[in-house]
Design a protein around this motif. Structure first.
Motif, PDB file in Angstrom:
ATOM      1  N   LEU A 197       2.561  17.250  -7.165  1.00  0.00           N
ATOM      2  CA  LEU A 197       1.235  16.638  -7.055  1.00  0.00           C
ATOM      3  C   LEU A 197       1.231  15.174  -7.469  1.00  0.00           C
ATOM      4  O   LEU A 197       0.176  14.557  -7.530  1.00  0.00           O
ATOM      5  CB  LEU A 197       0.231  17.434  -7.899  1.00  0.00           C
ATOM      6  N   GLY A 198       2.403  14.609  -7.756  1.00  0.00           N
ATOM      7  CA  GLY A 198       2.500  13.170  -7.941  1.00  0.00           C
ATOM      8  C   GLY A 198       2.834  12.687  -9.327  1.00  0.00           C
ATOM      9  O   GLY A 198       2.985  11.479  -9.533  1.00  0.00           O
ATOM     10  N   ALA A 199       2.940  13.579 -10.320  1.00  0.00           N
ATOM     11  CA  ALA A 199       3.301  13.135 -11.662  1.00  0.00           C
ATOM     12  C   ALA A 199       4.753  12.657 -11.676  1.00  0.00           C
ATOM     13  O   ALA A 199       5.594  13.164 -10.940  1.00  0.00           O
ATOM     14  CB  ALA A 199       3.107  14.260 -12.672  1.00  0.00           C
ATOM     15  N   GLU A 200       5.031  11.672 -12.517  1.00  0.00           N
ATOM     16  CA  GLU A 200       6.405  11.250 -12.753  1.00  0.00           C
ATOM     17  C   GLU A 200       6.962  12.143 -13.855  1.00  0.00           C
ATOM     18  O   GLU A 200       6.544  12.059 -15.011  1.00  0.00           O
ATOM     19  CB  GLU A 200       6.476   9.788 -13.179  1.00  0.00           C
ATOM     20  N   VAL A 201       7.884  13.021 -13.500  1.00  0.00           N
ATOM     21  CA  VAL A 201       8.452  13.978 -14.448  1.00  0.00           C
ATOM     22  C   VAL A 201       9.863  13.540 -14.805  1.00  0.00           C
ATOM     23  O   VAL A 201      10.710  13.358 -13.924  1.00  0.00           O
ATOM     24  CB  VAL A 201       8.459  15.400 -13.866  1.00  0.00           C
ATOM     25  N   ILE A 202      10.107  13.368 -16.103  1.00  0.00           N
ATOM     26  CA  ILE A 202      11.426  12.994 -16.610  1.00  0.00           C
ATOM     27  C   ILE A 202      12.019  14.229 -17.269  1.00  0.00           C
ATOM     28  O   ILE A 202      11.587  14.642 -18.350  1.00  0.00           O
ATOM     29  CB  ILE A 202      11.338  11.828 -17.610  1.00  0.00           C
ATOM     30  N   LYS A 203      12.981  14.839 -16.605  1.00  0.00           N
ATOM     31  CA  LYS A 203      13.595  16.064 -17.109  1.00  0.00           C
ATOM     32  C   LYS A 203      14.666  15.725 -18.125  1.00  0.00           C
ATOM     33  O   LYS A 203      15.547  14.905 -17.869  1.00  0.00           O
ATOM     34  CB  LYS A 203      14.209  16.867 -15.965  1.00  0.00           C
TER      35      LYS A 203
ATOM     36  N   PRO B 189       0.850  -1.189   0.000  1.00  0.00           N
ATOM     37  CA  PRO B 189       0.000   0.000   0.000  1.00  0.00           C
ATOM     38  C   PRO B 189       0.890   1.246   0.000  1.00  0.00           C
ATOM     39  O   PRO B 189       1.791   1.367   0.807  1.00  0.00           O
ATOM     40  CB  PRO B 189      -0.791  -0.128   1.311  1.00  0.00           C
ATOM     41  N   LEU B 190       0.643   2.155  -0.935  1.00  0.00           N
ATOM     42  CA  LEU B 190       1.468   3.353  -1.068  1.00  0.00           C
ATOM     43  C   LEU B 190       0.590   4.589  -0.959  1.00  0.00           C
ATOM     44  O   LEU B 190      -0.584   4.555  -1.305  1.00  0.00           O
ATOM     45  CB  LEU B 190       2.181   3.359  -2.425  1.00  0.00           C
ATOM     46  N   PRO B 191       1.180   5.710  -0.529  1.00  0.00           N
ATOM     47  CA  PRO B 191       0.421   6.959  -0.597  1.00  0.00           C
ATOM     48  C   PRO B 191       0.114   7.270  -2.058  1.00  0.00           C
ATOM     49  O   PRO B 191       0.999   7.206  -2.903  1.00  0.00           O
ATOM     50  CB  PRO B 191       1.397   7.996  -0.017  1.00  0.00           C
ATOM     51  N   VAL B 192      -1.120   7.561  -2.371  1.00  0.00           N
ATOM     52  CA  VAL B 192      -1.488   7.877  -3.735  1.00  0.00           C
ATOM     53  C   VAL B 192      -1.664   9.384  -3.850  1.00  0.00           C
ATOM     54  O   VAL B 192      -2.421   9.994  -3.111  1.00  0.00           O
ATOM     55  CB  VAL B 192      -2.780   7.157  -4.158  1.00  0.00           C
ATOM     56  N   THR B 193      -0.930   9.977  -4.770  1.00  0.00           N
ATOM     57  CA  THR B 193      -1.011  11.400  -4.997  1.00  0.00           C
ATOM     58  C   THR B 193      -1.989  11.690  -6.124  1.00  0.00           C
ATOM     59  O   THR B 193      -2.401  10.801  -6.855  1.00  0.00           O
ATOM     60  CB  THR B 193       0.384  11.942  -5.341  1.00  0.00           C
ATOM     61  N   ALA B 194      -2.358  12.958  -6.269  1.00  0.00           N
ATOM     62  CA  ALA B 194      -3.415  13.314  -7.211  1.00  0.00           C
ATOM     63  C   ALA B 194      -3.058  12.965  -8.649  1.00  0.00           C
ATOM     64  O   ALA B 194      -3.930  12.592  -9.431  1.00  0.00           O
ATOM     65  CB  ALA B 194      -3.718  14.811  -7.086  1.00  0.00           C
ATOM     66  N   LEU B 195      -1.794  13.093  -9.026  1.00  0.00           N
ATOM     67  CA  LEU B 195      -1.383  12.849 -10.404  1.00  0.00           C
ATOM     68  C   LEU B 195      -0.613  11.545 -10.553  1.00  0.00           C
ATOM     69  O   LEU B 195       0.130  11.363 -11.526  1.00  0.00           O
ATOM     70  CB  LEU B 195      -0.535  14.015 -10.924  1.00  0.00           C
TER      71      LEU B 195
ATOM     72  N   LEU C 187      -3.946  19.073  -0.401  1.00  0.00           N
ATOM     73  CA  LEU C 187      -5.078  18.211  -0.731  1.00  0.00           C
ATOM     74  C   LEU C 187      -5.309  17.238   0.422  1.00  0.00           C
ATOM     75  O   LEU C 187      -4.383  16.570   0.865  1.00  0.00           O
ATOM     76  CB  LEU C 187      -4.815  17.444  -2.028  1.00  0.00           C
ATOM     77  N   SER C 188      -6.550  17.148   0.878  1.00  0.00           N
ATOM     78  CA  SER C 188      -6.834  16.345   2.069  1.00  0.00           C
ATOM     79  C   SER C 188      -6.761  14.850   1.798  1.00  0.00           C
ATOM     80  O   SER C 188      -6.357  14.077   2.669  1.00  0.00           O
ATOM     81  CB  SER C 188      -8.221  16.706   2.625  1.00  0.00           C
ATOM     82  N   GLY C 189      -7.149  14.420   0.588  1.00  0.00           N
ATOM     83  CA  GLY C 189      -7.191  12.991   0.309  1.00  0.00           C
ATOM     84  C   GLY C 189      -6.014  12.454  -0.466  1.00  0.00           C
ATOM     85  O   GLY C 189      -5.616  11.306  -0.285  1.00  0.00           O
ATOM     86  N   THR C 190      -5.443  13.276  -1.340  1.00  0.00           N
ATOM     87  CA  THR C 190      -4.311  12.840  -2.181  1.00  0.00           C
ATOM     88  C   THR C 190      -3.217  13.903  -2.110  1.00  0.00           C
ATOM     89  O   THR C 190      -2.930  14.586  -3.097  1.00  0.00           O
ATOM     90  CB  THR C 190      -4.752  12.638  -3.641  1.00  0.00           C
ATOM     91  N   PRO C 191      -2.607  14.065  -0.954  1.00  0.00           N
ATOM     92  CA  PRO C 191      -1.660  15.172  -0.779  1.00  0.00           C
ATOM     93  C   PRO C 191      -0.411  14.995  -1.623  1.00  0.00           C
ATOM     94  O   PRO C 191       0.030  13.885  -1.905  1.00  0.00           O
ATOM     95  CB  PRO C 191      -1.325  15.102   0.711  1.00  0.00           C
ATOM     96  N   GLY C 192       0.151  16.130  -2.016  1.00  0.00           N
ATOM     97  CA  GLY C 192       1.429  16.113  -2.705  1.00  0.00           C
ATOM     98  C   GLY C 192       2.569  15.929  -1.722  1.00  0.00           C
ATOM     99  O   GLY C 192       2.381  15.905  -0.509  1.00  0.00           O
TER     100      GLY C 192
END
Length: 561
Positions: free
Chosen positions: A193-199, A163-169, A519-524
């Protein structure tokens, strides 16, 4: 769980096991064929794109699988045994995703809140020892069909199912071609906000933002803060082979973000509209000084250019001073905010339509939008705003005042607040003085009222002003003018998790601003500083694209990565 040492072989075994067609439990409901699809689960709770479950799985499926005890992948008699989780398939036509995640043709982006150690193990598992570049490796790397992972590919960032913390993105993957400030700030918001960003950075030197700000012991700390939570690869998109690799990567991402001058991508044969046609679910976000259209679209720009061209400097400063640039790189940061808003809106639209689109943000437009409604006022009345320093064009007192040991600001917008202020400074009669009754009257006599307030403040310390006017006193809107040295220990920012301290191998720790929207449910979360140059090349090129180590070596030798 077996360690990730043999993750490559295990992933191959897992895929071959899927092809046997033995995935259990394909239910039917109300006469709909394949009403529930089996979702093969790899380590980390992500589905295997090469397996029997073709439907894209989002972060919710990962959580449900973990919550219901969907087992971890394990080796038994040389085969990967995997449990499956059944999820109802959307029946809407055309099918669209119910979350903001991405393309069913690609592997899922993991939630970046997962432990970094597990990802590091998965990166190591995909490498084989003793390979050197061979003639023809570069050509083979580029000829592999776009969007198809090779036999050696493993899921990017595979990790143990838990089980992992789930972020909004969570599940959204962004390919980030941006540099300097506006674009990196935009994609940092998405990463928060949870996106996987590849710079993506140039192989030689990387992002110019690594070198523009003060460093600490040679460490580019501003760059590490601005590019927090991101992975980093190198790729020369000015190189023909680099653009071919870029096109291959697009099959695996939801968003492409760039902030070159307007028209640059098109000049490379990568026009945003063309890319969206080639990849119907792709969102292409372009941030530039003047946008992708109009007579100024190809002009280069920096922050001060955007502030001047957008009109912001014309209303900033004191009456007897030249037009003034707003503090900080406001033009860049505001454009970055609008870029993030545009991308989030495009993701929301795609969740309904199934189709991506181009997002075009101009820094001039962004700054023009901040002119305090003066374009509308001028068009209706002919009036033009003047520069009033720290004061306000519509109310008084509203200014910065010097105390004995620093500066404070006081802002009054109503008669009630003014009466409380007048009482607090020992002049209650001012509340009934006709010169100061009503905002229009106080504005007409703003010099007098500001002098009265300024005289009182000058005799106080900052703390005494706050005691008299703060919540325990007159309850007048006010604040000290804080410096950065005071803010890094401010109790309000600490309480709001806005001061995040991350470990750093050279500096010990690094302070990075926290996530602004709570965000209360899916915090960053802020969980890692920005990447070293090319830090994740192996993970992305071998793990995501499925290239072999000799092919990656050939690309490196050719200067493509």
């Amino acid at each position: 769980m077996a360690r990730a040492r043999h993750g490559l072989q295990r992933a191959q075994a897992a895929r071959s096991g899927d092809r046997s067609g033995q995935a259990p439990g394909r239910a039917r409901a109300r006469g709909h064929a394949r009403a529930h699809q089996p979702v093969p689960v790899l380590p980390g709770g992500r589905h295997d794109p090469g397996g029997g479950g073709r439907e894209r799985q989002g972060p919710h499926a990962r959580l449900e699988a973990a919550a219901e005890g969907a087992g971890e992948a394990r080796l038994a008699h040389g085969r990967a045994e995997r449990r499956v989780h059944h999820r109802a398939v959307d029946r809407a036509e055309p099918p669209v995703d119910r979350d903001l995640g991405g393309d069913p043709r690609r592997d899922e982006a993991p939630d970046p809140a997962a432990p970094e150690a597990a990802r590091a193990g998965a990166r190591r598992s995909g490498r084989r020892a003793g390979h050197a570049a061979r003639p023809g490796d570069l050509g083979r790397a580029l000829r592999r069909p776009p969007g198809v992972r090779g036999p050696g590919g493993i899921a990017l960032g595979a990790q143990e199912l838990r089980p992992l913390p789930v972020t909004a993105l969570a599940g959204v993957r962004v390919l980030d071609l941006t540099r300097f400030l506006a674009g990196p700030f935009c994609t940092a918001i998405l990463a928060d906000l949870g996106a996987e960003v590849i710079k993506v950075e140039a192989p030689r030197g990387g992002d110019e933002g690594r070198y523009g700000y003060p460093s600490a012991d040679g460490v580019p700390v501003a760059f590490l803060a601005l590019n927090r939570n991101k992975k980093g690869i190198t790729l020369d998109v000015r190189h023909d082979e680099g653009r071919q690799l870029l096109r291959r990567l697009l099959a695996h991402v939801d968003v492409l973000a760039e902030n070159f001058a307007g028209g640059t991508l098109a000049s490379w044969g990568l026009a945003p509209d063309d890319l969206c046609r080639e990849h119907p679910r792709l969102i292409v976000a372009s941030l530039s000084g003047f946008g992708q259209t109009g007579p100024w679209s190809s002009r280069p720009s920096y922050d001060i250019v955007a502030q001047a061209a957008g009109g912001f400097m014309s209303i900033t400063g004191f009456p007897d001073t030249p037009p003034t640039r707003g503090g900080g790189s406001l033009g860049d940061f505001v454009a970055g905010l609008y870029g993030a808003i545009g991308i989030l809106a495009a993701l929301a639209a795609r969740s309904r339509t199934g189709t991506g689109q181009a997002v075009d943000v101009s820094s001039q437009d962004a700054m023009f939008s901040l002119l305090d409604n003066w374009p509308t006022i001028h068009a209706a009345t002919g009036r033009r705003p003047g520069r009033v320093g720290n004061r306000h064009l519509a109310t008084a007192p509203y200014d910065a005042y010097r105390a004995r040991d620093g500066w404070v600001v006081i802002a009054v917008a109503t008669n009630r607040i003014f009466r409380r202020l007048a009482t607090a400074i020992g002049r209650p009669e001012l509340g009934e003085d006709p010169r100061f009754r009503g905002a229009a009257a106080r504005l007409e006599h703003s010099a007098e009222v500001n002098d009265l307030v300024g005289h009182w403040v000058a005799g106080q310390s900052v703390a005494e002003v706050m005691d008299a006017l703060g919540p325990e006193g007159a309850h007048v809107p006010c604040a000290p003018v804080y410096g950065v040295d005071q803010l890094v220990a401010h109790p309000q920012l600490l309480a709001r998790d806005m001061l995040v301290r991350l470990p750093h191998p050279k500096l010990g720790e690094l302070l990075i601003p926290g996530v602004v929207p709570k965000l209360s449910g899916t915090p960053g979360t802020v969980h890692r500083p920005g990447p070293d140059l090319g830090e994740h090349n192996t993970e992305v090129y071998e793990g995501l694209l499925g290239l072999e180590p000799p092919q990656v070596d050939a690309l490196r030798t050719a200067g493509v990565i």
